[in-house]
Motif scaffolding. Structure first.
Motif, mmCIF file in Angstrom:
data_model
loop_
_atom_site.group_PDB
_atom_site.id
_atom_site.type_symbol
_atom_site.label_atom_id
_atom_site.label_comp_id
_atom_site.label_asym_id
_atom_site.label_seq_id
_atom_site.Cartn_x
_atom_site.Cartn_y
_atom_site.Cartn_z
ATOM 1 N N THR A 121 0.845 -1.192 0.000
ATOM 2 C CA THR A 121 0.000 0.000 0.000
ATOM 3 C C THR A 121 0.883 1.245 0.000
ATOM 4 O O THR A 121 2.052 1.200 0.400
ATOM 5 C CB THR A 121 -0.924 0.041 1.227
ATOM 6 O OG1 THR A 121 -0.130 0.053 2.423
ATOM 7 C CG2 THR A 121 -1.872 -1.150 1.244
ATOM 8 N N GLN A 177 -11.105 7.851 -9.127
ATOM 9 C CA GLN A 177 -10.550 6.582 -9.600
ATOM 10 C C GLN A 177 -9.027 6.655 -9.596
ATOM 11 O O GLN A 177 -8.448 7.716 -9.871
ATOM 12 C CB GLN A 177 -11.048 6.253 -11.005
ATOM 13 C CG GLN A 177 -12.539 5.938 -11.074
ATOM 14 C CD GLN A 177 -12.956 5.405 -12.430
ATOM 15 O OE1 GLN A 177 -12.306 5.664 -13.437
ATOM 16 N NE2 GLN A 177 -14.050 4.653 -12.462
ATOM 17 N N LEU A 217 -7.498 0.604 -9.394
ATOM 18 C CA LEU A 217 -6.953 0.129 -8.125
ATOM 19 C C LEU A 217 -7.912 0.445 -6.990
ATOM 20 O O LEU A 217 -8.621 1.458 -7.013
ATOM 21 C CB LEU A 217 -5.599 0.782 -7.852
ATOM 22 C CG LEU A 217 -4.505 0.566 -8.907
ATOM 23 C CD1 LEU A 217 -3.216 1.253 -8.470
ATOM 24 C CD2 LEU A 217 -4.259 -0.925 -9.152
ATOM 25 N N SER A 218 -7.910 -0.420 -6.005
ATOM 26 C CA SER A 218 -8.720 -0.186 -4.804
ATOM 27 C C SER A 218 -8.039 0.865 -3.929
ATOM 28 O O SER A 218 -6.810 0.909 -3.813
ATOM 29 C CB SER A 218 -8.888 -1.483 -4.018
ATOM 30 O OG SER A 218 -9.552 -2.465 -4.803
ATOM 31 N N TRP A 219 -8.874 1.695 -3.307
ATOM 32 C CA TRP A 219 -8.336 2.728 -2.422
ATOM 33 C C TRP A 219 -9.341 3.022 -1.325
ATOM 34 O O TRP A 219 -10.531 2.710 -1.440
ATOM 35 C CB TRP A 219 -8.000 3.996 -3.194
ATOM 36 C CG TRP A 219 -9.183 4.675 -3.838
ATOM 37 C CD1 TRP A 219 -9.713 4.415 -5.059
ATOM 38 C CD2 TRP A 219 -9.994 5.686 -3.251
ATOM 39 N NE1 TRP A 219 -10.805 5.207 -5.300
ATOM 40 C CE2 TRP A 219 -10.996 6.017 -4.203
ATOM 41 C CE3 TRP A 219 -9.988 6.370 -2.036
ATOM 42 C CZ2 TRP A 219 -11.972 6.978 -3.948
ATOM 43 C CZ3 TRP A 219 -10.956 7.339 -1.792
ATOM 44 C CH2 TRP A 219 -11.936 7.635 -2.755
ATOM 45 N N ALA A 220 -8.856 3.647 -0.285
ATOM 46 C CA ALA A 220 -9.721 4.032 0.830
ATOM 47 C C ALA A 220 -9.308 5.403 1.327
ATOM 48 O O ALA A 220 -8.115 5.730 1.333
ATOM 49 C CB ALA A 220 -9.623 3.015 1.964
ATOM 50 N N VAL A 279 -3.780 3.593 -1.152
ATOM 51 C CA VAL A 279 -3.981 2.842 -2.396
ATOM 52 C C VAL A 279 -3.392 1.446 -2.240
ATOM 53 O O VAL A 279 -2.251 1.285 -1.772
ATOM 54 C CB VAL A 279 -3.307 3.560 -3.585
ATOM 55 C CG1 VAL A 279 -3.528 2.773 -4.873
ATOM 56 C CG2 VAL A 279 -3.830 4.984 -3.723
#
Length: 513
Positions: A456, A469, A479-482, A492
């Motif tokens: 990450t 995005q 990609l996944s992110w928070a 990320v």
């Protein structure tokens, strides 16, 4: 009636200026000019120049050829065209042609007689015989390797360039991802890499390679849709006229009027460079060099008036203050975002701009360091001019070629974050690893110049929304992110980062603030 565009010189200022496109047979190289204006026309007298190759062919005929050339005043041709006056207030207001900021990366080439001894640096002649006392390292080099009485000009005969293939060079530059190329037309030693009529027998056509190095490379570079520029030193260490002017406290201008300006006008008209990289200005003020008069002509009436860019080395005190883009100093690295367009020039060889026979691997910039320097420069709104020094026989050393191709390989994947980009509101952060930001349209790019230790990476500067995005440049998969917190920032989740010797990867962030 023939129309020739001239600068707004007064009659006395026309004296000794050179214009190379007069339609008079082989009077196309250079002759001295004098004249006066009468009702929108200029009466021009061309006086034979003793060192002009094309004028030499006129020997045996009358030494003075009289011509009257009717010149349509440019202001009458185009009432709406912007005209720059020969003062810094006007010249500094000229917008920089857009191609330059979009290009971001250029290649610098230091090549000349100094490449033959290939020792120390391109300042070899000065360190050996100019500075007082001479640098003993250079004195010893000469005494150990050359016979007594050997002079620096004798090196020119050994500047063969027998392996110089301009197409090979241009292929390497194209592969590097560079968008412009700047070659030394003349360094401080005064030797010109083209047949300057003002540098008789001290140029690459009269001696050494016996070819037009500037012209040959120009054709190859432009055939690959790259912009072509020329480096030109204003001063020359040992030119007799310059030394006279220097002795007179630069209150005389014999060197400027008889050598420098005729050569500059000739070079611009003949080769149409889109970059004029001026240097060697620091010993005298811009008023000695007639810099503002030359630049007014360049911006108003030269063949490259709409596309040419210039730097800031036009006289003592001009650096980082006047000119087109700013160099400020060699290898200039600002600590914050400058307000004016700038360029960092640096060299693969950290100890020299010219070729050195004894360079070592640990004295060269590693590819990863070059990429990090490039990214930092672009993030701060600059262009990056990367120098290589070819050998005297015309080869780009393989280690230099390897570096250039490595830069190109990285840009082939990550170039969208570099070319035509703009600085973002935040230039860098270092929460997880060093990150540099650029932007283009609705996308912000976060360039990681080290591999994160985990899978990450945390970015605190971007402000996300529900439609943000994130993607890895070169990989279309989102990609996944928070979010880190409601005020901004994100974490990320990275995929397996592909191997790259450049050690830099780019994240694209769409729709962030």
């Amino acid at each position: 009636m023939t129309e020739i565009k001239l600068a707004q010189f007064s009659g006395k200022d026309l004296k000794r200026h050179c214009f190379t496109e007069l339609p008079v047979g082989h009077l196309d190289s250079c002759c001295s000019v004098s004249g006066h204006t009468v009702r929108g026309t200029v009466n021009v007298t061309l006086l034979q120049h003793p060192h002009s190759s094309s004028c030499r062919s006129l020997r045996g005929s009358s030494p003075v050829i009289m011509l009257t050339v009717f010149v349509v005043v440019v202001a009458l041709v185009s009432q709406t065209a912007a005209r720059y006056t020969p003062d810094w207030t006007s010249l500094d207001a000229r917008p920089l042609p857009s191609w330059y900021d979009e290009a971001k990366l250029g290649i610098f080439i230091h090549w000349g007689v100094f490449s033959v001894p290939g020792f120390g640096s391109e300042w070899f002649w000065w360190h050996w015989q100019g500075q007082q006392p001479p640098d003993q390292k250079y004195v010893n080099y000469m005494s150990q390797n050359y016979p007594p009485g050997f002079t620096y000009p004798e090196f020119a005969r050994q500047f063969h360039a027998q392996f110089f293939n301009p197409d090979d060079w241009a292929d390497i530059f194209k592969a590097s991802g560079a968008k412009y190329v700047v070659l030394t037309a003349k360094h401080h030693e005064g030797f010109t890499n083209w047949e300057s009529p003002n540098s008789w027998n001290w140029n690459s056509v009269d001696t050494g390679p016996h070819r037009d190095l500037v012209g040959d490379l120009a054709e190859a570079v432009r055939n690959r849709s790259l912009h072509y520029g020329l480096y030109n030193s204003l001063y020359e260490w040992f030119h007799p006229l310059y030394l006279i002017d220097k002795k007179n406290g630069f209150k005389t201008q014999e060197f400027v009027l008889q050598k420098l300006l005729p050569e500059l006008y000739n070079m611009v008209v003949r080769y149409r460079p889109e970059v004029i990289w001026s240097d060697g200005d620091w010993e005298a003020p811009d008023t000695y060099w007639n810099s503002t008069e030359f630049l007014a002509w360049l911006y108003n009436d030269s063949p490259v008036k709409d596309t040419v860019v210039t730097n800031d080395r036009w006289g003592a005190g001009c650096a980082c203050k006047h000119g087109g883009y700013y160099n400020c100093e060699d290898k200039y690295t600002p600590g914050q975002l400058p307000t004016h367009k700038w360029e960092k020039c640096t060299s693969v060889d950290t100890l020299s701009w010219g070729y050195r026979r004894n360079m070592k691997m640990n004295e060269l910039l590693p590819l990863a360091a070059i990429i990090e320097d490039l990214v930092r420069t672009v993030a701060f709104g600059g262009n990056y001019l990367l120098n290589v020094g070819p050998t005297p026989d015309g080869m780009i050393p393989p280690l230099f070629e390897e570096r250039l191709r490595g830069v190109g390989d990285w840009l082939e994947v990550n170039g969208q974050a570099i070319y035509s980009s703009k600085p973002w509101r935040v230039q860098s952060e270092n929460t997880t690893v060093p990150v540099w930001y650029t932007s283009k349209g609705l996308t912000v790019y976060a360039i990681l110049t080290a591999k994160p230790p985990m899978s990450t990476v945390k970015l605190l500067a971007p402000k996300t929304s529900s439609i943000t995005q994130v993607f890895l440049v070169g990989n279309p998969t989102p990609l996944s992110w928070a979010p880190v917190n409601p005020g901004g920032g994100l974490v990320v989740l990275l995929p397996e980062l592909p191997y790259t010797p450049a050690q830099a990867w780019t994240l694209g962030l769409d729709l962030v603030q």
